[in-house]
Design a protein around this motif. Sequence first.
Motif, PDB file in Angstrom:
ATOM      1  N   THR A   5       0.826  -1.215   0.000  1.00 32.17           N
ATOM      2  CA  THR A   5       0.000   0.000   0.000  1.00 32.17           C
ATOM      3  C   THR A   5       0.858   1.263   0.000  1.00 32.17           C
ATOM      4  N   THR A   6       2.112   1.121   0.400  1.00 30.14           N
ATOM      5  CA  THR A   6       3.052   2.248   0.373  1.00 30.14           C
ATOM      6  C   THR A   6       4.361   1.753  -0.245  1.00 30.14           C
ATOM      7  N   THR A   7       5.154   2.676  -0.716  1.00 29.09           N
ATOM      8  CA  THR A   7       6.462   2.322  -1.263  1.00 29.09           C
ATOM      9  C   THR A   7       7.326   1.774  -0.135  1.00 29.09           C
ATOM     10  N   PRO A   8       7.992   0.657  -0.346  1.00 21.32           N
ATOM     11  CA  PRO A   8       8.848   0.098   0.704  1.00 21.32           C
ATOM     12  C   PRO A   8       9.906   1.123   1.141  1.00 21.32           C
ATOM     13  N   ILE A   9      10.159   1.181   2.437  1.00 22.18           N
ATOM     14  CA  ILE A   9      11.073   2.182   2.999  1.00 22.18           C
ATOM     15  C   ILE A   9      12.481   2.048   2.417  1.00 22.18           C
TER      16      ILE A   9
END
Length: 147
Positions: A5-9
Amino acid sequence: MPAPTTTPIGVVLAHTAKTAGRAFDHALAAAGGSQPVWQILISLKTRPVANQRELADAVGIQGATLTHHLNSMETTGLVTRRRDPANRRVHLVTLTPDGEQLFLRLASAAIAHDERMRKGLTDAEITQLADLLHRLAGNVTDNPDSP
């Protein structure tokens, strides 16, 4: 596997590191230097006369790579190398006046780059960011399961 759901850190961090590194490279190049030269100069400023092995360790590069950079820096008059009278196998490296001048120009560029990086961030945010980056690094270096 569902899409994140978000870009991997790690992706964000790698992209940010590359962008910041390129910007620093450009800042140093505009002042007449490069990151390896900057690292060598700043190391010599903290240890005015250093042998090549100590310098390679301080800069974090292999001896042959350091020799390549020092050959160029010596040719352009930024450093001098001489044999250590106590151990003729060791070369001592010293900044020349031209090396001192380049150090000052690159230091100004490094300070300006750091100020640019900090723009819009509070001191508390800078402290928090540094803490988070150290923790992220610790997560990958302290983890026995990491490659």
